[in-house]
Design a protein around this motif. Sequence first.
Motif, PDB file in Angstrom:
ATOM      1  N   HIS A  13       0.828  -1.210   0.000  1.00 31.40           N
ATOM      2  CA  HIS A  13       0.000   0.000   0.000  1.00 31.40           C
ATOM      3  C   HIS A  13       0.862   1.258   0.000  1.00 31.40           C
ATOM      4  O   HIS A  13       0.563   2.236  -0.701  1.00 31.40           O
ATOM      5  CB  HIS A  13      -0.926  -0.008   1.218  1.00 31.40           C
ATOM      6  N   LYS A  14       1.952   1.242   0.761  1.00 23.73           N
ATOM      7  CA  LYS A  14       2.822   2.411   0.837  1.00 23.73           C
ATOM      8  C   LYS A  14       3.564   2.656  -0.476  1.00 23.73           C
ATOM      9  O   LYS A  14       3.786   3.803  -0.869  1.00 23.73           O
ATOM     10  CB  LYS A  14       3.840   2.243   1.975  1.00 23.73           C
ATOM     11  N   THR A  15       3.940   1.575  -1.139  1.00 22.53           N
ATOM     12  CA  THR A  15       4.707   1.719  -2.381  1.00 22.53           C
ATOM     13  C   THR A  15       3.824   1.746  -3.616  1.00 22.53           C
ATOM     14  O   THR A  15       4.319   1.963  -4.724  1.00 22.53           O
ATOM     15  CB  THR A  15       5.719   0.577  -2.517  1.00 22.53           C
ATOM     16  N   GLY A  16       2.507   1.506  -3.428  1.00 27.67           N
ATOM     17  CA  GLY A  16       1.602   1.469  -4.567  1.00 27.67           C
ATOM     18  C   GLY A  16       1.734   0.202  -5.384  1.00 27.67           C
ATOM     19  O   GLY A  16       1.254   0.134  -6.512  1.00 27.67           O
ATOM     20  N   ASN A  17       2.360  -0.825  -4.804  1.00 27.35           N
ATOM     21  CA  ASN A  17       2.591  -2.081  -5.519  1.00 27.35           C
ATOM     22  C   ASN A  17       1.412  -3.028  -5.302  1.00 27.35           C
ATOM     23  O   ASN A  17       1.491  -3.987  -4.549  1.00 27.35           O
ATOM     24  CB  ASN A  17       3.892  -2.724  -5.022  1.00 27.35           C
ATOM     25  N   SER A  18       0.295  -2.732  -5.925  1.00 21.78           N
ATOM     26  CA  SER A  18      -0.909  -3.554  -5.747  1.00 21.78           C
ATOM     27  C   SER A  18      -1.503  -3.938  -7.098  1.00 21.78           C
ATOM     28  O   SER A  18      -2.696  -4.154  -7.237  1.00 21.78           O
ATOM     29  CB  SER A  18      -1.940  -2.795  -4.917  1.00 21.78           C
TER      30      SER A  18
END
Length: 619
Positions: free
Chosen positions: A527-532
């Motif tokens: 979620h913090k890195t936008g890796n979803s």
Amino acid sequence: MEVTRKNFKEVLPEVDKAIKECCFIAIDGEFSGLDAANHSHIAPFDTHEERYGKVKKSCSDFLMFQVGICTFKYNQKTERYEARPFNFYVFPRPHSRVAPDLRFLCQASSIDFLASQGFNFNKVFLEGISYLTPEQEGNLRDVLQQKHREVSLFSSPAFTTPGTDEQAGVTKGPIHIPDEQKEFIRKNCEFIQNFMDELVKDTLNLPPSNGFQRKLLYQTIRQKFTGVHLETKTGEKKERYIVVTRVKSEDELKKKEKEKQAAEIAEIDDAVGFTQVIKMISQSGKLLLGHNMLLDIIHILHQFYYPLPNGQEKWNENHTISYEDFKAMTHCAFPRIVDTKLMGSMNPFKEKIPSTGLGDLQKFLEFPPFCKPEVDLAEGFSSYNTPDQHHEAGFDAYLTGLCYISMTNYLGSLQKNASGRVSPTSSLLDPYVNKLFLMRMADAPYIDLTGPDLKLKREHVFNISFPKEWKNEDLNQLFSPFGNIQISWLNDTSAYVSLYRKEEAKNVMKTLCKDNTVYQIIRYNDHKTGNSANLRKRPMSAPDCLPPSKKQKSLNVDAAPFVSRSITPPLSDIIAPEVPSYADALKKSVKNGQSNKSKNKEVGDHGDVKMFEEPENWG
């Protein structure tokens, strides 16, 4: 000692002396507000950069308008400390029309609280000491210098003769006066002619005028009249007018012009005001104490140094400002900092002090295994002999120093060769130096100003998005198979969920990530890195702001079919802080020897960043 603009000049030498002679300095501040409505509140799962950004944004909206500074000097003969607490009222009063005219917010709850504590707001606004950042000061001096050049060209034959100034590109000659200003100029010239003919008074005050009118008057009067000196002054109602003074010779005219320019320069020196005190502290290099001092430090840097970055902002074309620049700037300005709230939250104090609020901490430290510190108030500083003057910045700074002395004395008593006093430069302090306490971040409770921050280990934390009708109980039901949880709301449709039983983290994604659910779960790091990218995304429409209060009531959402477990425990019971023990940190500091001292660069210089232009006579 209370310090306002009425006695600031008189007290400043005493402040300078106290800072130079002391062992360490404690600070505290009172503010017009703490958190702005349009900014996100601090949260348990902030990163270090996010927490800095949130606090910085609020600081840019509010003012620190009372600053407490307390110096502590150790007397070798009496083996007691002598304290000198100063309580400064500060306010950014614009001293001229070209000076900064700041806008700031007030938070109703903060103002109400300070009022209930007897805070004197009249002293802030009527008697507050002005201040300028170095950048503001430099801009004002440039404007004043340009003004003096222009005045010398068109209004003072004592400095130039009619003709062309090639360097400035200004030509003296006939002055064009707009039609609508001709009558105003004519009347003022008539006033001056009568003044010169009567030979009764030495000065004449012309009627108030705006800046353009005054410029026309300066140009016209110097061409029509000789033997006069002109100076602009400000009246009681802030009106601006020209004072005409009769002079007998060119030498007298030169003298008066130099006196006027010197007075204008001195006016800027006065406007720098309280910033001089911060310069003294920075230049001293003395140990600086505060209690939960991140807010104080950011306000001080922002108001009296340079505007701090919110994030990835351009300093210039070749350099981008970041959170790391904030750390470097802080260490540059104040090379040795100790936060007494963090100190009281770490070993060996952690298990012995049940509450680290300033008032509670000071009281606990007066009883065994600690000892009440032996501190005398210097002559002229007796007002703090009475107890419970909390939330006056000077008194809170004084209490902060008392707490520090008690805790360091206790550290000294634990050594083989027990001593009652620990020097501010002792390696015993190394585990606590240059670390700023972070509230509600139990797994990373401080910012390390001189090294890498603690690594965030949050594999047991998940971000979940859900319908806006969901409440705490729905989340408890959903995660009930994995034990107790901690919920940190982000907005109406999103929250962080932390597992108490960290070993269950690997089962969450397997069990709960299914198709056709009304919620979406993402690992914290993703979620913090936008890796979803590999997860199903559910469109969200709620703004990224704080949610309304969530009641402990379930809506019986089918997506949360499990039976609820026990009530959510406190955050401190869920996240086990991984803070180095005092013993480990002490071993490391002893091993490194004097390496810490070599890291402390000369005050005022950090790489290419200059905090202040430092005169040679500083220090």
